[in-house]
Scaffold this motif. Structure first.
Motif, PDB file in Angstrom:
ATOM      1  N   PHE A 131      -1.156  -6.419  -6.119  1.00 56.33           N
ATOM      2  CA  PHE A 131      -1.698  -6.535  -4.771  1.00 56.33           C
ATOM      3  C   PHE A 131      -0.793  -5.824  -3.763  1.00 56.33           C
ATOM      4  O   PHE A 131       0.428  -5.784  -3.921  1.00 56.33           O
ATOM      5  CB  PHE A 131      -1.838  -8.004  -4.378  1.00 56.33           C
ATOM      6  CG  PHE A 131      -2.911  -8.735  -5.132  1.00 56.33           C
ATOM      7  CD1 PHE A 131      -4.212  -8.758  -4.665  1.00 56.33           C
ATOM      8  CD2 PHE A 131      -2.622  -9.398  -6.320  1.00 56.33           C
ATOM      9  CE1 PHE A 131      -5.213  -9.420  -5.362  1.00 56.33           C
ATOM     10  CE2 PHE A 131      -3.609 -10.070  -7.021  1.00 56.33           C
ATOM     11  CZ  PHE A 131      -4.911 -10.074  -6.537  1.00 56.33           C
ATOM     12  N   PHE A 132      -1.408  -5.270  -2.721  1.00 53.06           N
ATOM     13  CA  PHE A 132      -0.622  -4.720  -1.627  1.00 53.06           C
ATOM     14  C   PHE A 132       0.249  -5.829  -1.043  1.00 53.06           C
ATOM     15  O   PHE A 132      -0.116  -7.010  -1.068  1.00 53.06           O
ATOM     16  CB  PHE A 132      -1.541  -4.157  -0.530  1.00 53.06           C
ATOM     17  CG  PHE A 132      -2.201  -2.850  -0.882  1.00 53.06           C
ATOM     18  CD1 PHE A 132      -1.469  -1.664  -0.876  1.00 53.06           C
ATOM     19  CD2 PHE A 132      -3.545  -2.797  -1.204  1.00 53.06           C
ATOM     20  CE1 PHE A 132      -2.076  -0.452  -1.188  1.00 53.06           C
ATOM     21  CE2 PHE A 132      -4.164  -1.600  -1.515  1.00 53.06           C
ATOM     22  CZ  PHE A 132      -3.423  -0.418  -1.512  1.00 53.06           C
ATOM     23  N   GLU A 133       1.382  -5.434  -0.487  1.00 49.25           N
ATOM     24  CA  GLU A 133       2.328  -6.420   0.039  1.00 49.25           C
ATOM     25  C   GLU A 133       1.715  -7.307   1.120  1.00 49.25           C
ATOM     26  O   GLU A 133       1.868  -8.529   1.101  1.00 49.25           O
ATOM     27  CB  GLU A 133       3.547  -5.692   0.619  1.00 49.25           C
ATOM     28  CG  GLU A 133       4.570  -6.628   1.242  1.00 49.25           C
ATOM     29  CD  GLU A 133       5.695  -5.900   1.942  1.00 49.25           C
ATOM     30  OE1 GLU A 133       6.582  -6.572   2.511  1.00 49.25           O
ATOM     31  OE2 GLU A 133       5.692  -4.645   1.935  1.00 49.25           O
ATOM     32  N   GLY A 183      -3.075 -19.086  -2.929  1.00 50.23           N
ATOM     33  CA  GLY A 183      -4.372 -18.447  -3.093  1.00 50.23           C
ATOM     34  C   GLY A 183      -4.192 -16.982  -3.401  1.00 50.23           C
ATOM     35  O   GLY A 183      -3.072 -16.496  -3.588  1.00 50.23           O
ATOM     36  N   LEU A 184      -5.302 -16.263  -3.471  1.00 49.49           N
ATOM     37  CA  LEU A 184      -5.260 -14.824  -3.737  1.00 49.49           C
ATOM     38  C   LEU A 184      -6.136 -14.093  -2.716  1.00 49.49           C
ATOM     39  O   LEU A 184      -7.211 -14.583  -2.351  1.00 49.49           O
ATOM     40  CB  LEU A 184      -5.759 -14.518  -5.153  1.00 49.49           C
ATOM     41  CG  LEU A 184      -4.877 -14.977  -6.307  1.00 49.49           C
ATOM     42  CD1 LEU A 184      -5.576 -14.685  -7.636  1.00 49.49           C
ATOM     43  CD2 LEU A 184      -3.503 -14.292  -6.275  1.00 49.49           C
ATOM     44  N   ARG A 216      -6.103  -4.899  -4.039  1.00 48.42           N
ATOM     45  CA  ARG A 216      -5.347  -4.453  -5.205  1.00 48.42           C
ATOM     46  C   ARG A 216      -5.025  -2.966  -5.103  1.00 48.42           C
ATOM     47  O   ARG A 216      -5.913  -2.133  -4.886  1.00 48.42           O
ATOM     48  CB  ARG A 216      -6.151  -4.712  -6.489  1.00 48.42           C
ATOM     49  CG  ARG A 216      -6.391  -6.175  -6.799  1.00 48.42           C
ATOM     50  CD  ARG A 216      -7.076  -6.293  -8.158  1.00 48.42           C
ATOM     51  NE  ARG A 216      -6.236  -5.766  -9.222  1.00 48.42           N
ATOM     52  CZ  ARG A 216      -5.624  -6.498 -10.148  1.00 48.42           C
ATOM     53  NH1 ARG A 216      -5.761  -7.804 -10.147  1.00 48.42           N
ATOM     54  NH2 ARG A 216      -4.888  -5.922 -11.075  1.00 48.42           N
ATOM     55  N   LYS A 217      -3.760  -2.622  -5.322  1.00 50.22           N
ATOM     56  CA  LYS A 217      -3.323  -1.225  -5.284  1.00 50.22           C
ATOM     57  C   LYS A 217      -3.989  -0.415  -6.386  1.00 50.22           C
ATOM     58  O   LYS A 217      -4.409   0.724  -6.148  1.00 50.22           O
ATOM     59  CB  LYS A 217      -1.800  -1.160  -5.431  1.00 50.22           C
ATOM     60  CG  LYS A 217      -1.029  -1.732  -4.265  1.00 50.22           C
ATOM     61  CD  LYS A 217       0.470  -1.633  -4.477  1.00 50.22           C
ATOM     62  CE  LYS A 217       0.945  -2.652  -5.503  1.00 50.22           C
ATOM     63  NZ  LYS A 217       2.432  -2.696  -5.603  1.00 50.22           N
ATOM     64  N   GLN A 277      -3.528   3.702   5.165  1.00 53.53           N
ATOM     65  CA  GLN A 277      -3.001   2.833   6.203  1.00 53.53           C
ATOM     66  C   GLN A 277      -2.777   1.414   5.699  1.00 53.53           C
ATOM     67  O   GLN A 277      -1.884   0.696   6.171  1.00 53.53           O
ATOM     68  CB  GLN A 277      -3.980   2.800   7.387  1.00 53.53           C
ATOM     69  CG  GLN A 277      -3.526   1.976   8.580  1.00 53.53           C
ATOM     70  CD  GLN A 277      -2.526   2.673   9.455  1.00 53.53           C
ATOM     71  OE1 GLN A 277      -2.880   3.474  10.304  1.00 53.53           O
ATOM     72  NE2 GLN A 277      -1.258   2.371   9.253  1.00 53.53           N
ATOM     73  N   LEU A 278      -3.564   0.997   4.704  1.00 46.98           N
ATOM     74  CA  LEU A 278      -3.489  -0.372   4.205  1.00 46.98           C
ATOM     75  C   LEU A 278      -2.111  -0.717   3.648  1.00 46.98           C
ATOM     76  O   LEU A 278      -1.672  -1.867   3.724  1.00 46.98           O
ATOM     77  CB  LEU A 278      -4.558  -0.588   3.130  1.00 46.98           C
ATOM     78  CG  LEU A 278      -4.792  -2.031   2.652  1.00 46.98           C
ATOM     79  CD1 LEU A 278      -5.230  -2.919   3.809  1.00 46.98           C
ATOM     80  CD2 LEU A 278      -5.825  -2.055   1.537  1.00 46.98           C
ATOM     81  N   GLN A 279      -1.405   0.277   3.130  1.00 51.21           N
ATOM     82  CA  GLN A 279      -0.078  -0.007   2.576  1.00 51.21           C
ATOM     83  C   GLN A 279       0.915  -0.428   3.657  1.00 51.21           C
ATOM     84  O   GLN A 279       1.962  -1.019   3.357  1.00 51.21           O
ATOM     85  CB  GLN A 279       0.459   1.216   1.836  1.00 51.21           C
ATOM     86  CG  GLN A 279       0.756   2.417   2.723  1.00 51.21           C
ATOM     87  CD  GLN A 279       1.253   3.614   1.946  1.00 51.21           C
ATOM     88  OE1 GLN A 279       2.259   3.530   1.249  1.00 51.21           O
ATOM     89  NE2 GLN A 279       0.534   4.722   2.045  1.00 51.21           N
ATOM     90  N   TYR A 280       0.600  -0.129   4.911  1.00 45.24           N
ATOM     91  CA  TYR A 280       1.472  -0.506   6.020  1.00 45.24           C
ATOM     92  C   TYR A 280       0.975  -1.753   6.742  1.00 45.24           C
ATOM     93  O   TYR A 280       1.597  -2.184   7.722  1.00 45.24           O
ATOM     94  CB  TYR A 280       1.555   0.639   7.037  1.00 45.24           C
ATOM     95  CG  TYR A 280       1.993   1.964   6.459  1.00 45.24           C
ATOM     96  CD1 TYR A 280       3.328   2.207   6.139  1.00 45.24           C
ATOM     97  CD2 TYR A 280       1.069   2.982   6.213  1.00 45.24           C
ATOM     98  CE1 TYR A 280       3.738   3.425   5.613  1.00 45.24           C
ATOM     99  CE2 TYR A 280       1.463   4.209   5.688  1.00 45.24           C
ATOM    100  CZ  TYR A 280       2.794   4.417   5.390  1.00 45.24           C
ATOM    101  OH  TYR A 280       3.185   5.624   4.858  1.00 45.24           O
ATOM    102  N   ALA A 281      -0.144  -2.309   6.315  1.00 43.58           N
ATOM    103  CA  ALA A 281      -0.771  -3.433   7.025  1.00 43.58           C
ATOM    104  C   ALA A 281      -0.096  -4.746   6.662  1.00 43.58           C
ATOM    105  O   ALA A 281      -0.014  -5.122   5.497  1.00 43.58           O
ATOM    106  CB  ALA A 281      -2.256  -3.495   6.696  1.00 43.58           C
TER     107      ALA A 281
END
Length: 431
Positions: free
Chosen positions: A146-148, A162-163, A357-358, A379-383
Motif C-alpha cells: 500500500f502507498f504510505e 483496517g485497510l 496499492r502501489k 501525485q498519490l505517492q506524495y499524498a
C-alpha cells in the motif's frame, strides 16, 4: 461512563459530518440486504465461526449508483469463491454513517465490517469501534504494497485498525490554451505558480482557483501547502506553517485568486475553471467528468501541485475495518479478498477511483496510459492522510478557521496560525 463519552463525542461530529473533502455518494445503489445489520453480540459470534457453520457477514458502505454495483458484485464473487461466509452488504447514506456508528457503540447495533472515510478512522479506532488487525496484516504480508499515505490513515498509536480500499488526492489543473497565450510554462514551484497566476490574471480571469470554506473541504485543500513547506499539524505556529498560509493569503491580496474562494466548494472551483474564469485550479479526479461535461471543447491538463520544499498532496478516500469483537475471522477473510491486487484493480478500473496499492497502480494500463489519471497516480505517492488523530474534526475546524482569517485579512497569517496552534495543543496531547 464510556457510553456517556461516546454520546458526547457524536455531538462534536455534527458540524463535521456535512462537510466533505471529496465527491459525496450518489443515489443509493440497490442493496442485497435491507434488514438491520450487526445485532449479533461478541459472545454470540464465536460459536458460529468455530462450529463450521455458514457465517453471515454484514457490511456497511455508502457507495453510490456508480461504484455501488461494482462493490456489491465483488461481494457476490466473494460469496461464490467459498462456502463458509456469506457477505450481506447494506447501503448507509454517507451523512448518516458516523452517527449510526456512534449510536451503535452505545446500543450494540453494529455491522461486522464497516466503511469509514479515512480522516475519521483514527477517531473511531480510539472509541473502540474497530478491531486491531496489526498481527493479521503482518502475517498476511500484503501491507507493504500500500502507498504510505493510505496505509497510515488506518493506523492509530502504531496499530492497524483496517485497510484502505480506495484513494484520491489533489493536483493542479490548467487551461492549456490560456497558459500558451500568456507564455507561461506549467509551474512546478511556489514561485513559478505565483508568477504564472500573476500573468494569467486579466480580463475577468483569475490565475488560480481553490476551495477554502470554513469546513473540512477547506482544510483538505490547504494541507498540501502546509506539507510542502515542511510543516505539520502539530506545529501550526512554525515558520514553515506560517509561510504556507501567508503564501495563499498573498495570492488573494494580490488579486491572483478571487476573494470568493472562502465560499467555494471544490465543485464551485470546477465551475470557475470550466467556464474560463480561472486559468488554473487545485482539485481532485472526481471532477474529471464534470469538466468534460461542462467544457467539452476546453484543452486542459493536470500536473503535480507546485512545491515549496517538496511535492505534497492530501489523501482522500475510504477504508474498511472489522468491528471490534464481531465476526473477526470472517471479516478478515473478506477484507483480504477486497484488498487483493485482483479485486483492487477491478474496483479501480471499473470506477475510475485509485487503488491504494502501489502494485495495482503501477501495473494498470488503464491508469498508466491516461494522461490525466497517470498524473494523479504520480501525485498519490506524495499524498498524506489528514491526522490521523482521534480529535481530527476539531483540529480541522481550527485549521479551516485560520485559513478563513488569513485569506480575508481578518488576521495576519502569523496570528491566525498561532491562534490555531493554541486551539489544537490540548487536542494533540490525547494522540
Amino acid at each position: 461512563m464510556k457510553k456517556v463519552l461516546v454520546l458526547i463525542f457524536v455531538i462534536s461530529l455534527f458540524a463535521y459530518l456535512f462537510a466533505g473533502c471529496a465527491k459525496k455518494a450518489e443515489a443509493p445503489a440497490p442493496s442485497t440486504n435491507n434488514s438491520a445489520a450487526g445485532e449479533t453480540k461478541k459472545d454470540e459470534q464465536k460459536p458460529a465461526e468455530s462450529k463450521g457453520e455458514v457465517v453471515e457477514l454484514s457490511v456497511w458502505h455508502y457507495f453510490g449508483s456508480t461504484d455501488g454495483p461494482i462493490f456489491e458484485g465483488m461481494c457476490e464473487e466473494f460469496n461464490k469463491s467459498q462456502n463458509k461466509i456469506v457477505v450481506k452488504p447494506e447501503f448507509v447514506p454517507r451523512e448518516e454513517l458516523l452517527k449510526q456508528y456512534t449510536i451503535g457503540l452505545v446500543a450494540d447495533k453494529l455491522p461486522d465490517v464497516g466503511m469509514i472515510d479515512n480522516p475519521d478512522h483514527a477517531s473511531f479506532a480510539a472509541m473502540g469501534l474497530f478491531e486491531d488487525i496489526t498481527d493479521r496484516v503482518k502475517q498476511w504480508g500484503g501491507g507493504d504494497q500500500f502507498f504510505e499515505g493510505p496505509m497510515k490513515s488506518a493506523i492509530y498509536k502504531g496499530r492497524i485498525y483496517g485497510l484502505p480500499q480506495n484513494s484520491n488526492c489533489l493536483a493542479l489543473w490548467y487551461d492549456v490554451d490560456m497558459l500558451k497565450a500568456a507564455g507561461v510554462e506549467v509551474p512546478q514551484t511556489w514561485d513559478e505558480l505565483a508568477e504564472a497566476a500573476k500573468k494569467l490574471t486579466k480580463d475577468g480571469v483569475y490565475g488560480l482557483a481553490i476551495s477554502a470554506p470554513k469546513n473540512e473541504e477547506g482544510t483538505f485543500q490547504y494541507l498540501p501547502w502546509l506539507l510542502s513547506a515542511g510543516a505539520d499539524i502539530e506545529h501550526l505556529d512554525s515558520p514553515e506553517a506560517i509561510k504556507s498560509m501567508a503564501y495563499l493569503a498573498a495570492l488573494v491580496k494580490n488579486g491572483y485568486m478571487s476573494k470568493e474562494v472562502i465560499n467555494w466548494t471544490q465543485a464551485d472551483a470546477e465551475k470557475q475553471f470550466a467556464t474560463g474564469k480561472a486559468a488554473m485550479m487545485i482539485n481532485g479526479p472526481w471532477n474529471i467528468p464534470a469538466v468534460k461535461q461542462d467544457a467539452p471543447n476546453k484543452k486542459w491538463a493536470v500536473a503535480k501541485v507546485p512545491k515549496d520544499k517538496t511535492f505534497a498532496s492530501v489523501l482522500g478516500g475510504e477504508n474498511f475495518g472489522i468491528i471490534k469483537g464481531r465476526k473477526v475471522d470472517a471479516g478478515w477473510e473478506f477484507l483480504k479478498y477486497i484488498s487483493s491486487p485482483e479485486m483492487s484493480k477491478k474496483y479501480a478500473e471499473g470506477t475510475g477511483k485509485f487503488s491504494p496499492r502501489k502494485d495495482v497502480m503501477q501495473d494498470s494500463t488503464v491508469f498508466k496510459s491516461d494522461p490525466i489519471l497517470s498524473v494523479f497516480v504520480d501525485q498519490l505517492q506524495y499524498a498524506m492522510p489528514r491526522g490521523p488523530h482521534p480529535k481530527w474534526p476539531e483540529i480541522s475546524t481550527a485549521i479551516s478557521t485560520a485559513l478563513q482569517e488569513a485569506l480575508t485579512g481578518a488576521k495576519s497569517a502569523e496570528q491566525a496560525m498561532k491562534d490555531a496552534q493554541a486551539k489544537v495543543s490540548e487536542m494533540l496531547k490525547s494522540k
